[in-house]
Motif scaffolding. Structure first.
Motif, PDB file in Angstrom:
ATOM      1  N   PHE A  59       0.837  -1.249  -0.199  1.00 53.32           N
ATOM      2  CA  PHE A  59       0.073   0.218  -0.101  1.00 53.32           C
ATOM      3  C   PHE A  59       0.869   1.129  -0.008  1.00 53.32           C
ATOM      4  N   ILE A  78      -3.145   3.699   4.293  1.00 51.81           N
ATOM      5  CA  ILE A  78      -4.214   2.858   4.993  1.00 51.81           C
ATOM      6  C   ILE A  78      -4.438   3.262   6.322  1.00 51.81           C
ATOM      7  N   ALA A  85      -9.754   1.626   6.902  1.00 49.08           N
ATOM      8  CA  ALA A  85      -9.310   0.488   6.392  1.00 49.08           C
ATOM      9  C   ALA A  85      -8.923  -0.654   7.111  1.00 49.08           C
ATOM     10  N   ALA A  89      -7.380  -3.980   5.675  1.00 51.68           N
ATOM     11  CA  ALA A  89      -5.984  -3.891   5.498  1.00 51.68           C
ATOM     12  C   ALA A  89      -4.789  -4.042   6.791  1.00 51.68           C
ATOM     13  N   VAL A  91      -3.245  -2.305   8.958  1.00 46.81           N
ATOM     14  CA  VAL A  91      -3.239  -1.286   9.939  1.00 46.81           C
ATOM     15  C   VAL A  91      -2.406  -1.671  11.483  1.00 46.81           C
ATOM     16  N   GLY A  93      -0.567   1.946   9.780  1.00 46.80           N
ATOM     17  CA  GLY A  93       0.241   1.790   8.629  1.00 46.80           C
ATOM     18  C   GLY A  93       1.722   2.457   9.098  1.00 46.80           C
ATOM     19  N   SER A 119     -10.792   3.293   1.113  1.00 46.76           N
ATOM     20  CA  SER A 119     -10.150   3.388   2.543  1.00 46.76           C
ATOM     21  C   SER A 119      -8.840   3.171   2.410  1.00 46.76           C
ATOM     22  N   ASP A 120      -8.063   2.537   1.586  1.00 45.81           N
ATOM     23  CA  ASP A 120      -6.694   2.158   1.613  1.00 45.81           C
ATOM     24  C   ASP A 120      -5.971   3.249   0.905  1.00 45.81           C
ATOM     25  N   HIS A 121      -6.321   4.564   0.558  1.00 48.50           N
ATOM     26  CA  HIS A 121      -5.906   5.759  -0.072  1.00 48.50           C
ATOM     27  C   HIS A 121      -6.009   6.683   0.659  1.00 48.50           C
ATOM     28  N   GLY A 123      -6.233   6.947   4.316  1.00 50.39           N
ATOM     29  CA  GLY A 123      -6.072   6.823   5.652  1.00 50.39           C
ATOM     30  C   GLY A 123      -5.358   7.706   6.649  1.00 50.39           C
ATOM     31  N   HIS A 254       0.017  -0.696  -5.601  1.00 47.50           N
ATOM     32  CA  HIS A 254      -0.215  -2.077  -5.230  1.00 47.50           C
ATOM     33  C   HIS A 254       0.708  -3.153  -6.083  1.00 47.50           C
TER      34      HIS A 254
END
Length: 265
Positions: A59, A78, A85, A89, A91, A93, A119-121, A123, A254
């Motif tokens: 990520f 994230i 996330a 994901a 977390v 991060g 959500s992973d972009h 955070g 990714h």
């Protein structure tokens, strides 16, 4: 240590917020990919296959900086342990530590381009970057109901109230050599970022490109695209246009390596 790639006077730094398995088998995420395409994707990008055979995702965010000037950050990872996330994901991060390792003070980030609102972009967006204007396409904001229910109160509302939300309508020049491109389909207002020095070009793809199998065949649909036909058109047309001027570099969130050569074509 974060990796860099230079385009003209602009240094592009890849920042890894985390790495972890995807929640779904990749064959379900790309149901039309053939065995031959998977084999070629694995040859090109072996690091996204984990020891257990599951799809392994980095990520990433990307920092753009000319000299010691202000920083433009593309995407915000994230996030911390309580980020949206967290349900899927890895977390928390590590973006704050990655920024420090790259010599970037979050206060020097003046622009955050959010490619989209998954959500992973998003955070770390907002409080970590107190001096940054955050950029979204109007079509993305108009589709807020598609995204995590916390986003209006947690991110969009506070940014708007603080005057730190900038709404774009299509392609937009940011700074000399840096341009936001509207690339809808993955989400309604997905956007990518092109860094262009005239001789060298680098495209920060966001989720226009999610897996190397889409380099093998850019026409392959991804199961989590809101509009697969539009996403396919955005992906194929932009990759074709960028490659038409000669080899270019793709900066991807990714894929196993952050910088991938897109051959001329």
């Amino acid at each position: 240590m974060p990796l860099d790639h230079t385009v003209g006077s602009i240094t592009v730094t890849a920042l890894v917020d985390g790495v972890g398995p995807f929640f779904q088998p990749r064959e379900e995420a790309f149901p039309d990919a053939t065995a031959g395409q998977w084999a070629e994707a694995d040859r090109r990008d072996p690091d996204t296959v984990g020891p257990d055979g599951r799809w392994r995702l980095p990520f990433r965010c990307f920092a753009l900086r000319a000299g010691d000037g202000p920083v433009t950050l593309v995407d915000a990872g994230i996030g911390p342990a309580d980020a949206p996330a967290a349900s899927w994901a890895p977390v928390p991060g590590r973006l704050p530590a990655e920024l420090a390792a790259a010599g970037i003070d979050p206060a020097d980030v003046r622009t955050v381009v959010l490619t989209h609102l998954h959500s992973d972009h998003v955070g770390w967006a907002g409080p970590l970057f107190p001096n940054a204007e955050h950029l979204l396409q109007r079509a993305e904001l108009d589709a807020l109901a598609l995204f995590h229910p916390e986003l209006p109160a947690r991110l969009v509302g506070p940014l708007r109230a603080a005057g730190r939300l900038r709404v774009l309508d299509g392609d937009t020049d940011l700074t000399p050599g840096v341009r936001v491109l509207s690339t809808p389909g993955h989400t309604p207002g997905h956007q990518s970022v092109l860094v262009d020095s005239g001789e060298d070009r680098l495209l920060v793809t966001g989720d226009l490109l999610v897996h190397a199998v889409q380099l093998v065949d850019p026409g392959l649909a991804y199961a989590h695209e809101v509009d697969p036909a539009t996403a396919r058109e955005s992906r194929t047309e932009l990759l074709r246009a960028v490659a038409a001027r000669g080899p270019a570099v793709l900066a991807t969130p990714h894929l196993g390596v952050p910088f991938t050569i897109l051959p001329a074509g």
